[in-house]
Design a protein around this motif. Structure first.
Motif, PDB file in Angstrom:
ATOM      1  N   GLY A  92      46.832  65.272  19.288  1.00  0.00           N
ATOM      2  CA  GLY A  92      45.941  66.415  19.200  1.00  0.00           C
ATOM      3  C   GLY A  92      44.932  66.476  20.334  1.00  0.00           C
ATOM      4  O   GLY A  92      45.041  65.801  21.358  1.00  0.00           O
ATOM      5  N   SER A  93      43.916  67.295  20.082  1.00  0.00           N
ATOM      6  CA  SER A  93      42.943  67.608  21.126  1.00  0.00           C
ATOM      7  C   SER A  93      42.052  66.429  21.486  1.00  0.00           C
ATOM      8  O   SER A  93      41.514  66.369  22.597  1.00  0.00           O
ATOM      9  N   TRP A  94      41.867  65.471  20.562  1.00  0.00           N
ATOM     10  CA  TRP A  94      40.991  64.337  20.859  1.00  0.00           C
ATOM     11  C   TRP A  94      41.518  63.514  22.032  1.00  0.00           C
ATOM     12  O   TRP A  94      40.760  63.029  22.853  1.00  0.00           O
ATOM     13  N   GLY A  95      42.805  63.350  22.061  1.00  0.00           N
ATOM     14  CA  GLY A  95      43.394  62.600  23.165  1.00  0.00           C
ATOM     15  C   GLY A  95      43.161  63.282  24.496  1.00  0.00           C
ATOM     16  O   GLY A  95      42.767  62.655  25.484  1.00  0.00           O
ATOM     17  N   TYR A  96      43.394  64.591  24.537  1.00  0.00           N
ATOM     18  CA  TYR A  96      43.168  65.330  25.782  1.00  0.00           C
ATOM     19  C   TYR A  96      41.689  65.348  26.155  1.00  0.00           C
ATOM     20  O   TYR A  96      41.339  65.315  27.337  1.00  0.00           O
ATOM     21  N   LEU A  97      40.817  65.407  25.141  1.00  0.00           N
ATOM     22  CA  LEU A  97      39.377  65.384  25.408  1.00  0.00           C
ATOM     23  C   LEU A  97      38.975  64.067  26.062  1.00  0.00           C
ATOM     24  O   LEU A  97      38.188  64.038  27.017  1.00  0.00           O
ATOM     25  N   GLY A  98      39.518  62.968  25.536  1.00  0.00           N
ATOM     26  CA  GLY A  98      39.203  61.656  26.107  1.00  0.00           C
ATOM     27  C   GLY A  98      39.654  61.556  27.549  1.00  0.00           C
ATOM     28  O   GLY A  98      38.909  61.063  28.414  1.00  0.00           O
ATOM     29  N   ILE A  99      40.858  62.018  27.838  1.00  0.00           N
ATOM     30  CA  ILE A  99      41.361  61.993  29.217  1.00  0.00           C
ATOM     31  C   ILE A  99      40.492  62.868  30.117  1.00  0.00           C
ATOM     32  O   ILE A  99      40.163  62.492  31.247  1.00  0.00           O
ATOM     33  N   GLY A 100      40.092  64.025  29.601  1.00  0.00           N
ATOM     34  CA  GLY A 100      39.236  64.925  30.381  1.00  0.00           C
ATOM     35  C   GLY A 100      37.892  64.301  30.712  1.00  0.00           C
ATOM     36  O   GLY A 100      37.374  64.467  31.826  1.00  0.00           O
ATOM     37  N   ILE A 101      37.314  63.576  29.738  1.00  0.00           N
ATOM     38  CA  ILE A 101      36.013  62.927  29.967  1.00  0.00           C
ATOM     39  C   ILE A 101      36.123  61.870  31.068  1.00  0.00           C
ATOM     40  O   ILE A 101      35.263  61.775  31.950  1.00  0.00           O
ATOM     41  N   ILE A 102      37.199  61.083  31.025  1.00  0.00           N
ATOM     42  CA  ILE A 102      37.399  60.055  32.051  1.00  0.00           C
ATOM     43  C   ILE A 102      37.521  60.694  33.428  1.00  0.00           C
ATOM     44  O   ILE A 102      36.898  60.256  34.412  1.00  0.00           O
ATOM     45  N   LEU A 103      38.313  61.760  33.525  1.00  0.00           N
ATOM     46  CA  LEU A 103      38.492  62.441  34.810  1.00  0.00           C
ATOM     47  C   LEU A 103      37.175  63.050  35.294  1.00  0.00           C
ATOM     48  O   LEU A 103      36.871  63.018  36.495  1.00  0.00           O
ATOM     49  N   LEU A 104      36.390  63.607  34.378  1.00  0.00           N
ATOM     50  CA  LEU A 104      35.098  64.193  34.739  1.00  0.00           C
ATOM     51  C   LEU A 104      34.139  63.127  35.249  1.00  0.00           C
ATOM     52  O   LEU A 104      33.400  63.356  36.224  1.00  0.00           O
ATOM     53  N   ILE A 135      44.103  49.329  36.695  1.00  0.00           N
ATOM     54  CA  ILE A 135      44.592  48.886  35.387  1.00  0.00           C
ATOM     55  C   ILE A 135      43.748  49.491  34.274  1.00  0.00           C
ATOM     56  O   ILE A 135      44.268  49.929  33.243  1.00  0.00           O
ATOM     57  N   GLY A 136      42.414  49.535  34.491  1.00  0.00           N
ATOM     58  CA  GLY A 136      41.513  50.070  33.469  1.00  0.00           C
ATOM     59  C   GLY A 136      41.831  51.513  33.127  1.00  0.00           C
ATOM     60  O   GLY A 136      41.918  51.885  31.944  1.00  0.00           O
ATOM     61  N   VAL A 137      42.011  52.352  34.136  1.00  0.00           N
ATOM     62  CA  VAL A 137      42.350  53.760  33.892  1.00  0.00           C
ATOM     63  C   VAL A 137      43.720  53.873  33.231  1.00  0.00           C
ATOM     64  O   VAL A 137      43.921  54.682  32.309  1.00  0.00           O
ATOM     65  N   TRP A 138      44.661  53.074  33.673  1.00  0.00           N
ATOM     66  CA  TRP A 138      46.014  53.098  33.110  1.00  0.00           C
ATOM     67  C   TRP A 138      46.003  52.739  31.627  1.00  0.00           C
ATOM     68  O   TRP A 138      46.650  53.408  30.805  1.00  0.00           O
ATOM     69  N   VAL A 139      45.229  51.718  31.263  1.00  0.00           N
ATOM     70  CA  VAL A 139      45.132  51.302  29.856  1.00  0.00           C
ATOM     71  C   VAL A 139      44.459  52.398  29.022  1.00  0.00           C
ATOM     72  O   VAL A 139      44.927  52.752  27.928  1.00  0.00           O
ATOM     73  N   ILE A 140      43.340  52.949  29.529  1.00  0.00           N
ATOM     74  CA  ILE A 140      42.632  53.995  28.798  1.00  0.00           C
ATOM     75  C   ILE A 140      43.520  55.227  28.619  1.00  0.00           C
ATOM     76  O   ILE A 140      43.551  55.840  27.530  1.00  0.00           O
ATOM     77  N   TYR A 141      44.252  55.585  29.654  1.00  0.00           N
ATOM     78  CA  TYR A 141      45.155  56.728  29.567  1.00  0.00           C
ATOM     79  C   TYR A 141      46.208  56.518  28.482  1.00  0.00           C
ATOM     80  O   TYR A 141      46.505  57.427  27.698  1.00  0.00           O
ATOM     81  N   LYS A 142      46.749  55.314  28.412  1.00  0.00           N
ATOM     82  CA  LYS A 142      47.737  55.008  27.382  1.00  0.00           C
ATOM     83  C   LYS A 142      47.126  55.104  25.990  1.00  0.00           C
ATOM     84  O   LYS A 142      47.767  55.581  25.053  1.00  0.00           O
ATOM     85  N   TRP A 143      45.875  54.645  25.842  1.00  0.00           N
ATOM     86  CA  TRP A 143      45.204  54.744  24.542  1.00  0.00           C
ATOM     87  C   TRP A 143      45.105  56.208  24.102  1.00  0.00           C
ATOM     88  O   TRP A 143      45.451  56.556  22.973  1.00  0.00           O
ATOM     89  N   PHE A 144      44.609  57.048  24.997  1.00  0.00           N
ATOM     90  CA  PHE A 144      44.385  58.449  24.635  1.00  0.00           C
ATOM     91  C   PHE A 144      45.694  59.206  24.446  1.00  0.00           C
ATOM     92  O   PHE A 144      45.761  60.162  23.670  1.00  0.00           O
ATOM     93  N   ARG A 145      46.733  58.796  25.160  1.00  0.00           N
ATOM     94  CA  ARG A 145      48.032  59.433  24.970  1.00  0.00           C
ATOM     95  C   ARG A 145      48.579  59.172  23.571  1.00  0.00           C
ATOM     96  O   ARG A 145      49.342  59.979  23.009  1.00  0.00           O
ATOM     97  N   GLU A 146      48.191  58.045  22.987  1.00  0.00           N
ATOM     98  CA  GLU A 146      48.651  57.705  21.647  1.00  0.00           C
ATOM     99  C   GLU A 146      47.884  58.455  20.566  1.00  0.00           C
ATOM    100  O   GLU A 146      48.277  58.462  19.404  1.00  0.00           O
ATOM    101  N   ILE A 147      46.739  59.043  20.969  1.00  0.00           N
ATOM    102  CA  ILE A 147      45.959  59.838  20.016  1.00  0.00           C
ATOM    103  C   ILE A 147      46.508  61.262  20.011  1.00  0.00           C
ATOM    104  O   ILE A 147      46.507  61.947  21.033  1.00  0.00           O
TER     105      ILE A 147
END
Length: 546
Positions: free
Chosen positions: A382-394, A368-380
């Motif tokens: 530009g590049s900031w959203g993709y950066l956030g998703i990349g950091i979580i995956l890293l 659930i935590g990853v799913w919620v965070i992914y939804k947050w970053f998808r709403e951002i």
């Protein structure tokens, strides 16, 4: 696409659980060896090591293990023989099935496919779950049975006949692991309270009858004395010493049997404090993310029970769960709250094995935590959203790789001693030296490392019929017992000043029992060889007297 993602997750779960399974963990615990030998004995004779016909519990060391694991192990021993792989295969298979069960259960609960994939993924890579789904631990089998039992219960709310499958799986869990005998009834109560409005009284008559049969069998084993360790391995079996009580009484100036003393310093306070302390440990960040379990067999070096990134995911998942409410979310929450109780009431301050049921709600919260965070970053945008998703995956990938390094490389070397490494090597060395144990007047194997007799039975594939005729358990007044003698083999501490006088004897002991200065310089002794732990530390020595 749904099938492809699930297939990839199950393949990952399988690789993590089957890779180098016979050799990592590096040795069999005596409980693993006992499960394997009892399965071997039942396969050969229909009876356990003590001659009990198709037992519900295994007498084993006098701890009366529920016997289901041994029965599950029989076909693997029949195919692969009595060895480490065969003993551990049921646990590894049920570990993978548990991942599948989480996927099905979460999909049934939340109707969100992404959550199903994520929860299954996090259980597949869970350090807590992986730690106990490679060795032969009954707790892992019980957890998988519980997962599928709940899944079939939820399906049974729509198709009543399926409730029977749920009941049978719950019943089997009761005969898999001692902790299930506390957790399963609690879980069933929560299921009833949360989903009672969806239950039809007529449809539960047969399931209730089946449950009654299972519980009747448990009570029957209780009345037949198969409970010895249950009365020892619990918090309430241990009380303060008289010295401590007298000290407190002296400080207060109160009589020990006075009402005031009992109110202020009675045993009730010790129990209450102990229960709270034990319960809170299982939600302690220090245990979860830093130290892990105290037992080296229940952890890996330098890491806790969970990944570091979970310290972010779990609170987010919990907030989402509580905020959205609903009976399905409520059920997962109560599973989380109840899961530590079997461990809390046990003797040990920490036992992640007995609290293994916690791994399911934790995996769901991580998903659930990853799913919620992914939804947050998808709403951002530009590049900031993709950066956030990349950091979580890293973060997930790096932490996962660190865990793999600790588990598959460092843990076997650093913790081989605690996995009783060396027992197999003893009998391999004896075989390579063409030593016939029956030709010696006496063979003495040290009991320094737990239960040596079960390793002798296991690695020599000792005929079960022969052992059943002479099996005599030396059972102390507390905790477990052992076997002291089989044929000419004795299992005890070696006292070399006396034992060195034995002629035509073989001694297998620690270097403290068979030191260099008292073995090598003397012609009447032959040092057959030494066994080392994987970290290079000396483990055991075999000495022959002429």
């Amino acid at each position: 696409m749904r099938s492809f993602f699930l297939f990839v997750i199950l393949i990952l779960a399988s690789i993590l659980r089957f890779w180098d399974l016979p050799n990592n963990p590096p040795g069999l615990t005596w409980d693993e060896a006992a499960l394997g030998y009892n399965a071997y004995s039942i396969l050969q004779t229909g009876r356990d090591e003590y001659g009990n016909f198709l037992p519900l519990n295994l007498k084993s060391f006098g701890d009366f293990k529920p016997a289901l694991y041994a029965y599950l192990d029989i076909p693997f021993i029949a195919i692969f023989g009595l060895n480490e792989l065969a003993v551990r295969l049921p646990s590894a298979i049920f570990g993978v099935l548990g991942v599948l069960g989480v996927f099905l259960l979460v999909e049934r609960l939340f109707r969100k496919r992404e959550l199903s994939f994520l929860s299954a993924f996090f259980l597949a890579i869970s350090p807590w779950h992986l730690q106990f789904s490679r060795p032969a631990f009954e707790a892992n089998i019980a957890l998988t049975l519980n997962i599928f039992a709940v899944y079939f219960f939820l399906r049974g709310l729509e198709r009543k006949k399926i409730l029977i499958f749920s009941t049978i799986l719950f019943g089997l869990s009761l005969f898999t692991y001692q902790a299930s005998r506390l957790f399963v009834p609690l879980l069933m109560v929560i299921l009833f309270l949360v989903y009672r409005k969806s239950l039809d009284i007529k449809s539960v008559k047969v399931p209730v009858l089946i449950l009654a049969i299972f519980f009747a069998l448990i009570f029957w084993t209780f009345f037949n004395g198969q409970t010895s360790r249950l009365f020892v391995q619990n918090l309430f079996a241990y009380q303060r010493t008289q010295e401590v009580i007298s000290q407190i009484s002296s400080e207060d100036g109160m009589m020990e049997n006075s009402t005031g003393f009992k109110i202020l310093h009675g045993q009730w306070w010790v129990y209450t404090k102990g229960l709270f302390e034990r319960y809170l440990i299982y939600f302690s960040p220090k245990m979860l993310f830093i130290d892990g379990d105290y037992s080296e067999r229940h952890r890996v070096p330098d890491l806790g029970a969970l990944y570091f990134f979970s310290v972010i995911l779990i609170p987010i998942g919990l907030v989402y769960l509580l905020k959205n409410g609903g009976k399905n979310s409520l059920f997962i929450f109560w599973w989380l709250i109840l899961a530590p109780l079997p461990a809390v009431f046990s003797r040990d301050l920490i036992s992640n094995l007995r609290a293994l049921n916690l791994s399911l709600p934790i995996a769901v919260l991580e998903g659930i935590g990853v799913w919620v965070i992914y939804k947050w970053f998808r709403e951002i945008r530009g590049s900031w959203g993709y950066l956030g998703i990349g950091i979580i995956l890293l973060m997930i990938l790096s932490n996962f790789l660190i865990y793999l390094d600790r588990y598959f490389i460092h843990a076997p070397i650093e913790y081989s001693k605690y996995w009783v490494y060396g027992q197999k090597q003893i009998f391999s060395l004896i075989k390579s030296e063409n030593l016939d144990l029956s030709k010696f007047n006496k063979v003495v194997i040290t009991n320094t490392f737990g239960q040596p007799y079960i390793y002798y039975l296991f690695y020599t594939k000792y005929p079960p019929f022969n052992f059943q005729e002479q099996a005599s358990l030396d059972q102390p007044t507390s905790d477990v017992g052992t076997i002291r003698k089989i044929d000419n083999i004795e299992f005890r501490h070696i006292y070399w000043p006396t034992d060195r006088g034995e002629r035509n004897a073989l001694f297998i002991g620690s270097l403290e029992e068979l030191p260099d200065q008292d073995t090598f310089p003397f012609r009447e002794f032959r040092v057959v060889g030494d066994i080392e732990f994987l970290n290079g530390e000396k483990a055991l020595r075999i000495v022959e007297t002429k």
